[in-house]
Design a protein around this motif. Structure first.
Motif, PDB file in Angstrom:
ATOM      1  N   GLN A  36     -14.410  36.645   7.585  1.00  0.00           N
ATOM      2  CA  GLN A  36     -13.726  35.362   7.785  1.00  0.00           C
ATOM      3  C   GLN A  36     -13.018  35.274   9.136  1.00  0.00           C
ATOM      4  N   GLY A  37     -13.100  36.309   9.949  1.00  0.00           N
ATOM      5  CA  GLY A  37     -12.386  36.300  11.233  1.00  0.00           C
ATOM      6  C   GLY A  37     -11.439  37.483  11.284  1.00  0.00           C
ATOM      7  N   LEU A  38     -10.155  37.222  11.573  1.00  0.00           N
ATOM      8  CA  LEU A  38      -9.190  38.318  11.643  1.00  0.00           C
ATOM      9  C   LEU A  38      -8.362  38.390  10.364  1.00  0.00           C
ATOM     10  N   ALA A  39      -8.033  39.612   9.957  1.00  0.00           N
ATOM     11  CA  ALA A  39      -7.193  39.777   8.778  1.00  0.00           C
ATOM     12  C   ALA A  39      -6.290  40.986   8.991  1.00  0.00           C
ATOM     13  N   PRO A  40      -5.044  40.944   8.494  1.00  0.00           N
ATOM     14  CA  PRO A  40      -4.114  42.052   8.732  1.00  0.00           C
ATOM     15  C   PRO A  40      -4.381  43.238   7.803  1.00  0.00           C
ATOM     16  N   ARG A  41      -4.261  44.447   8.359  1.00  0.00           N
ATOM     17  CA  ARG A  41      -4.387  45.666   7.558  1.00  0.00           C
ATOM     18  C   ARG A  41      -3.368  46.686   8.038  1.00  0.00           C
ATOM     19  N   HIS A  42      -3.013  47.625   7.128  1.00  0.00           N
ATOM     20  CA  HIS A  42      -2.067  48.678   7.491  1.00  0.00           C
ATOM     21  C   HIS A  42      -2.756  49.771   8.309  1.00  0.00           C
TER      22      HIS A  42
END
Lengths: 313, 465
Positions: B410-416
């Motif tokens: 879907q594009g960019l997504a936040p991850r730890h």
């Protein structure tokens, strides 16, 4: 260089050479079986015997057919000389000696393994066989090209080459040995169509069926073919050619390391034998006896090289 | 990269501009290209315990993790301070034991510690360096604070991924590097070699010979071992290539035995020397410890250095830094409950669902409990283990870790993420490669970044000033 590394290079290139030889042998056998359907079983049997993996095959199967032999020689992990086994062994050795290889050579070997692993995942049908064999040959040409084009000409290269030619000499000698009876100048079968087919098969299995026609103006005779396979220095798979290459690369090692070993004497002895013998003498002594002795000497040379250059502790 | 209010954090400004101008389809195809590149190059690892011993790829994310020059300089100062303290600590433990006598660390913590090697007592390794290579695991909380999670002082791995990730980015997006000035990491192998050579033993004559000791091609990190040997121009040896010859360690070459001066070993202490440690080890070199103590070889990292990266010792690191440097620790420690202490154990048992519990000697994310993610059954099972052997565990609060963006469908997504910078120590000083290995938890919300547990990696950028 580490002794282990020298050993890894040597075996890596023996295995690569073997995969190509097995493919070529299978191709010749396939063609033979197409031409002479009546005795296909015995032809397939001789293909398996020539490959050097006859004992394992006999343990697993009772009969010889194209499907079984193709599977055994191409993709059976139980056969240590099957194309998939030797390709994977070559890659394991390449990983072992990774620091001695250029990126190009490593990637070619790795790619070879990945391609053949995918290609040989499922059983191969006779329809697919020509394409599969072409890929095997093409892949090993890529590895060889990377070796020629990118590697320094030093001891690393020498061990790679020695492995190649020891393996190749063994392979050609075994082809002659299994088919030796068709190469005997017998009065009975001279010029028979049976001989012609057999000889074609032998020449094909060393990729020399066309070269032979280019080089030899005379008719195809058993003596001419035997002479060609054993003594012709122009043929890259003849015993003479392999012995010359092995001796040469061993001599480079002698110069680089400033040290002469027992293996140098063994190699020189083989070289002298080639220089002082001709095909008539071979037939006088007995083709089968001469080839058996050559195979033994070649194996002894291999063992001596492993010892002299400390492949193992 | 993106603050809650929607603005872009400064280090990512130029990258964001570039990213917005990209065709997502092109980025997807680049992502597949990267995977093919890793396979072809053979950057794979084997997972222990998997029956078919398949070679696997560590997933690579093409969005770099970006640190500003200022963030990095604070971080690297803190790491250097910590690493210097660790080396002083290890020397002290194996010599005068002043920190124990001063009562700053309980004696039992050392005496009953498996990583403590009596064979190292009253011995100073060449150059007085114990941890030639350190990989300090760093995490960042939402408000931008750096915490040290672990000091890996034995044989930290992952540096080849740091180098190959950058190489991949350079190949895929050369235009990015023309636009944004990123500090290079490619000097690492050269620096490693120089750093190891600077620690050559007394007996070394002429240019030090360096070799990398690997357990062999079936080890999970074999790619890295061969990669580093190759890049350093060092020999890659296994135990059976080495033996003791005339009081030195020598490797079997095609021309006989040749002396090795510095051995960068990638096998554990226990396997190093069957005569001195585990007698069943086939990976090591019989007698190497005796040669070592006689000044005939340098072993990097020094045997027994693991005493400093134990998770129970970890909780004392702020004291250790202060004791040996006289300064306050620049980098924070994560608050740690030592379950060996009855009060701490009670607290941990009462709050198990909120805590991360780790084995004192564990690594690789194995044997740990992430309380908030665990089921009731898992919590109960772990509770039993804790009570059976409390000294084997420590517990930490789950930090509200910061996230960085990764590239998904879907594009960019936040991850730890975490960060493992690589530190080289020699008598010439401490050298830290700008950046390090960023490991990322690919599952949304997950905190486990270990590659053996499905984590991925990404390139790490430290911007030029």
């Amino acid at each position: 260089m580490l002794g282990k590394t020298a050993g890894g290079l040597y075996w890596m290139f023996r295995f690569l050479e073997r995969s190509e030889n097995t493919a070529r042998l299978l191709e010749a056998g396939f063609r033979m079986a197409l031409t002479r359907s009546s005795d296909a079983e015995s032809e397939w049997k001789s293909v398996v015997t020539t490959s050097g993996a006859g004992a394992g095959y006999a343990q697993k199967y009772d009969s010889y057919s194209d499907t079984l032999v193709m599977d055994w020689l191409l993709r059976d992990p139980d056969n240590p000389s099957s194309v998939i086994s030797v390709t994977s062994s070559a890659r394991d050795n390449a990983r072992l000696v990774r620091t001695a290889l250029t990126t190009e050579v490593w990637e070619a070997v790795n790619d070879n393994w990945m391609t053949l692993r995918d290609l040989l995942k499922e059983p191969i049908t006779t329809v697919d066989l020509p394409g599969v064999l072409a890929t095997v040959r093409q892949q090993s040409a890529l590895v060889r090209g990377a070796l020629y084009g990118t590697m320094l000409r030093n001891d690393i290269y020498d061990f790679a080459r020695i492995g190649t030619f020891i393996e190749r000499a063994d392979n050609t000698a075994r082809i002659i040995d299994v088919k030796y009876y068709t190469l005997l100048p017998s009065a009975l079968a001279v010029g028979s169509s049976l001989d012609n087919v057999q000889w074609e098969m032998i020449l094909r299995s060393v990729s020399a069926h066309r070269c032979f026609r280019w080089l030899d103006e005379t008719d195809m005779t058993a003596t001419a073919i035997a002479d060609f396979l054993i003594f012709d220095k122009r043929l890259p798979r003849s015993l003479a050619f392999c012995v010359k290459q092995t001796t040469e690369n061993l001599r480079y090692l002698e110069q680089e390391y400033q040290e002469r070993h027992p293996c140098h004497d063994l190699a020189d002895r083989l070289k002298r034998w080639v220089a002082s013998t001709d095909i008539d003498m071979v037939f006088d002594l007995g083709l089968h006896e001469v080839i058996t002795e050559f195979i033994r000497d070649n194996n002894a040379l291999s063992a001596q090289i492993e010892q002299d250059f400390r492949f193992m502790a | 990269m993106i603050r809650p209010d929607g603005s872009v954090t400064t280090p990512y400004k130029h990258y964001q501009t570039w990213f917005n101008a990209q065709d997502p389809a092109r980025l997807h195809s680049k992502s597949q290209e990267a995977e093919a590149f890793f396979r072809r190059t053979g950057i794979t690892f084997n997972v222990y315990g998997e029956a078919d011993a398949q070679e696997r790829l560590i997933p690579f994310d093409l969005v770099p993790r970006i640190l500003s020059h200022r963030e990095w300089s604070r971080l690297s100062k803190g790491i250097e301070q910590r690493v210097r303290a660790i080396n002083a600590f290890i020397w002290d433990i194996y010599n005068r034991q002043e920190i124990l006598r001063a009562g700053r660390i309980p004696k039992e913590l050392i005496a009953h510690n498996d990583a403590f090697l009596p064979q190292m007592m009253r011995f100073t390794p060449p150059g007085n360096v114990y941890t030639h290579i350190v990989g300090t695991d760093i995490v960042r909380t939402g408000d931008g604070d750096f915490f040290v999670l672990e000091d890996n002082a034995r044989t930290p791995s992952g540096v080849s991924y740091m180098l190959e990730n950058r190489e991949t980015m350079l190949q895929m997006f050369p235009e990015l590097f023309a636009r944004i000035r990123v500090q290079p990491v490619s000097d690492y192998p050269k620096n490693l070699r120089r750093s190891l050579a600077a620690c050559a033993p007394q007996a070394c004559e002429g240019k030090p010979r360096v070799a990398v000791l690997t357990p062999g091609i079936h080890n999970s990190a074999y790619f890295e071992h061969s990669f580093l040997a190759d890049q350093m121009g060092a020999e890659l040896v296994e135990g059976h290539d080495l033996r003791v010859v005339d009081g030195r360690i020598a490797m079997r070459t095609t021309q006989g035995y040749r002396v090795v001066d510095v051995l960068y070993r990638r096998i554990d202490d226990d396997f190093l020397d069957p005569l001195n440690f585990n007698p069943d080890s086939l990976l090591g070199v019989p007698g190497i410890m005796d040669v070592y103590r006689a000044g005939g070889i340098t072993i990097a990292n020094a045997p027994g250095a693991g005493i400093a990266d134990d998770k129970a010792i970890y909780s004392y690191m702020p004291d250790i830094v202060e004791f040996y440097t006289g300064e306050k620790a620049i980098l924070k420690n994560v608050e740690t409950h030592r379950c060996a202490e009855p009060e701490a154990l009670k607290y941990v048992l009462d709050n198990l669902a909120e805590l991360v519990v780790k084995e004192v000697h564990g690594s690789g994310g194995y044997g740990m409990l992430v309380g908030p993610a665990a089921s009731k059954k898992e919590l109960a099972a772990f509770r039993d283990k804790l009570q059976a052997n409390p000294g084997n565990y420590i517990a930490q609060p789950t930090l509200s870790l910061s996230t960085v963006p990764i590239f998904v469908d879907q594009g960019l997504a936040p991850r730890h993420v975490d960060l493992r910078p690589f530190v080289l120590v020699s008598p010439q000083g401490v050298n830290i490669t700008p950046g390090g290995l960023t490991r990322v938890a690919l599952t949304e919300g997950s905190l486990v970044v270990n590659s053996s547990q499905g984590g991925g990696t990404k390139d790490t950028w430290v911007l030029e000033d």
